[in-house]
Design an enzyme around this catalytic site. Structure first.
Site, PDB file in Angstrom:
ATOM      1  N   GLU A   1      -2.549   8.678   8.737  1.00  0.00           N
ATOM      2  CA  GLU A   1      -1.091   8.533   8.869  1.00  0.00           C
ATOM      3  C   GLU A   1      -0.570   9.306  10.087  1.00  0.00           C
ATOM      4  O   GLU A   1       0.427   8.944  10.677  1.00  0.00           O
ATOM      5  CB  GLU A   1      -0.374   8.998   7.589  1.00  0.00           C
TER       6      GLU A   1
ATOM      7  N   CYS B   1     -10.992   2.790   0.589  1.00  0.00           N
ATOM      8  CA  CYS B   1      -9.560   3.098   0.724  1.00  0.00           C
ATOM      9  C   CYS B   1      -9.132   2.307   1.953  1.00  0.00           C
ATOM     10  O   CYS B   1      -9.833   2.332   2.977  1.00  0.00           O
ATOM     11  CB  CYS B   1      -9.341   4.592   0.937  1.00  0.00           C
ATOM     12  N   THR B   2      -8.013   1.609   1.845  1.00  0.00           N
ATOM     13  CA  THR B   2      -7.643   0.707   2.943  1.00  0.00           C
ATOM     14  C   THR B   2      -7.245   1.440   4.226  1.00  0.00           C
ATOM     15  O   THR B   2      -7.125   0.834   5.285  1.00  0.00           O
ATOM     16  CB  THR B   2      -6.513  -0.243   2.504  1.00  0.00           C
ATOM     17  N   HIS B   3      -7.044   2.762   4.123  1.00  0.00           N
ATOM     18  CA  HIS B   3      -6.808   3.538   5.347  1.00  0.00           C
ATOM     19  C   HIS B   3      -8.111   3.732   6.152  1.00  0.00           C
ATOM     20  O   HIS B   3      -8.072   3.926   7.353  1.00  0.00           O
ATOM     21  CB  HIS B   3      -6.266   4.934   5.012  1.00  0.00           C
TER      22      HIS B   3
ATOM     23  N   THR C   1      -6.533   2.573  -4.659  1.00  0.00           N
ATOM     24  CA  THR C   1      -6.091   3.433  -5.755  1.00  0.00           C
ATOM     25  C   THR C   1      -5.265   2.633  -6.765  1.00  0.00           C
ATOM     26  O   THR C   1      -5.507   2.692  -7.976  1.00  0.00           O
ATOM     27  CB  THR C   1      -5.262   4.613  -5.205  1.00  0.00           C
TER      28      THR C   1
ATOM     29  N   TYR D   1      -1.089   8.212  -2.745  1.00  0.00           N
ATOM     30  CA  TYR D   1      -1.273   7.767  -4.122  1.00  0.00           C
ATOM     31  C   TYR D   1      -2.554   8.376  -4.721  1.00  0.00           C
ATOM     32  O   TYR D   1      -2.676   8.505  -5.931  1.00  0.00           O
ATOM     33  CB  TYR D   1      -1.420   6.241  -4.177  1.00  0.00           C
ATOM     34  N   GLY D   2      -3.490   8.713  -3.851  1.00  0.00           N
ATOM     35  CA  GLY D   2      -4.827   9.106  -4.283  1.00  0.00           C
ATOM     36  C   GLY D   2      -4.882  10.326  -5.183  1.00  0.00           C
ATOM     37  O   GLY D   2      -5.824  10.492  -5.957  1.00  0.00           O
TER      38      GLY D   2
ATOM     39  N   CYS E   1      -4.432  -1.664  -1.679  1.00  0.00           N
ATOM     40  CA  CYS E   1      -4.618  -0.237  -1.922  1.00  0.00           C
ATOM     41  C   CYS E   1      -5.681  -0.110  -3.008  1.00  0.00           C
ATOM     42  O   CYS E   1      -5.527  -0.679  -4.101  1.00  0.00           O
ATOM     43  CB  CYS E   1      -3.299   0.354  -2.402  1.00  0.00           C
TER      44      CYS E   1
ATOM     45  N   ASP F   1       0.884  -1.175   0.000  1.00  0.00           N
ATOM     46  CA  ASP F   1       0.000   0.000   0.000  1.00  0.00           C
ATOM     47  C   ASP F   1       0.916   1.219   0.000  1.00  0.00           C
ATOM     48  O   ASP F   1       2.132   1.095   0.113  1.00  0.00           O
ATOM     49  CB  ASP F   1      -0.890  -0.015   1.265  1.00  0.00           C
ATOM     50  N   SER F   2       0.304   2.400  -0.060  1.00  0.00           N
ATOM     51  CA  SER F   2       1.108   3.614   0.018  1.00  0.00           C
ATOM     52  C   SER F   2       1.588   3.865   1.453  1.00  0.00           C
ATOM     53  O   SER F   2       2.518   4.631   1.661  1.00  0.00           O
ATOM     54  CB  SER F   2       0.275   4.807  -0.445  1.00  0.00           C
TER      55      SER F   2
END
Ligand code: DGL
Length: 270
Positions: free
Chosen positions: A153, A185-187, A76, A43-44, A74, A11-12
């Site tokens: 983050e 979004c995996t976040h 994106t 990345y988005g 991810c 992922d990012s």
């Protein structure tokens, strides 16, 4: 032996750990090699061309580490790069969008689905495309939430600022009488509590991670790559920047202890 080889996940940033957690829960015999591209996040807001370049570099890095399968954890990169890189490698590569769309299609009762994600994912229209193929009567309402990734983050998971941003970003789609909201979004599953507080209990939040791990498990079984008894797991975590910060965050998410995270230069190594 091939089935002892690790699974590459990337992922990012920390978002992909929500998928790793599900993989560890559902197929605990598998070893993971994780890469978080923290130096180049988010990345988005990047173009398709850039996301494909980054994805290719990471896939090469993981293949150099002899992975037997790759999970693009991810949305994106799954939306913008999966189809391209899939045809370039000879191991299974799984994204998170198709599994997420499948769950959403089977969850909705009124056929009105909201999707929140990065600008790249929402602008790609990939969720609407897959969902309308599954069921042409479904209506999909997308909303890009570019500030969610930096908030996650920074660890502001349950913070008044995050609550305010969730309210702002979701107000438009909440007016559309959706009954299902995809955390695209995996976040975002890390913001589940705050998002749940804003949208209320009547809207089902879909986290594609569970279904993604299930798909991975099925693919490994089908291809005879499954490892059910790996007594000594040696998961490895790599990032492109901020290894110690990442390690500490990972330890708040994962069911295992992350002892070490290494910084690597992906542009040189990949
Ligand atoms: N977690 C990623 C996703 O699922 C990427 C977020 C970002 O870097 O913008 O889309």
């Amino acid at each position: 032996m091939i089935n002892k080889a690790p699974i590459g996940v990337f992922d990012s940033g920390v978002g992909g750990l929500t998928v790793v957690k599900e993989i560890m829960n559902q197929i605990p015999g598998e070893t993971i090699i994780y890469f978080g591209d923290t130096a180049r996040l988010p990345y988005g807001s990047k173009s398709k061309k850039t996301v494909i370049t980054y994805t290719r570099q990471i896939v090469r890095f993981l293949m150099n580490n002899n992975v037997k399968a790759i999970v693009i954890a991810c949305n994106t990169a799954s939306a913008l790069a999966l189809e391209t890189v899939k045809s370039e490698v000879d191991i299974p590569i799984i994204g998170v969008v198709k599994p997420g769309a499948k769950v959403a299609a089977s969850t909705t009762r009124n056929g009105r689905i909201g999707v929140i994600g990065t600008e790249g994912t929402i602008q790609s229209g990939i969720y609407s495309e897959i969902l309308s193929k599954t069921n042409p009567k479904v209506e999909v309402f997308g909303k890009a939430c570019p500030l969610f990734v930096p908030l996650v983050e920074e660890g502001l998971l349950d913070d008044p600022v995050t609550f305010e941003m969730v309210k702002r970003y979701t107000s438009e789609i909440l007016d559309k009488q959706i009954d299902t909201l995809v955390l695209g979004c995996t976040h975002y599953p890390l913001l589940r509590k705050t998002i749940g507080k804003v949208v209320g209990e009547d809207i089902v939040l879909v986290n594609p991670a569970y279904e993604t791990a299930k798909v991975l498990s099925e693919v490994l079984t089908d291809k005879g790559l499954r490892n059910d008894a790996n007594p000594k797991l040696n998961h490895k975590f790599y990032v492109s920047d901020g290894a110690e910060k990442f390690r500490q965050f990972a330890n708040t998410i994962l069911p295992c202890e992350v002892m070490e995270t290494k910084d690597i230069n992906i542009e040189e190594l990949g």
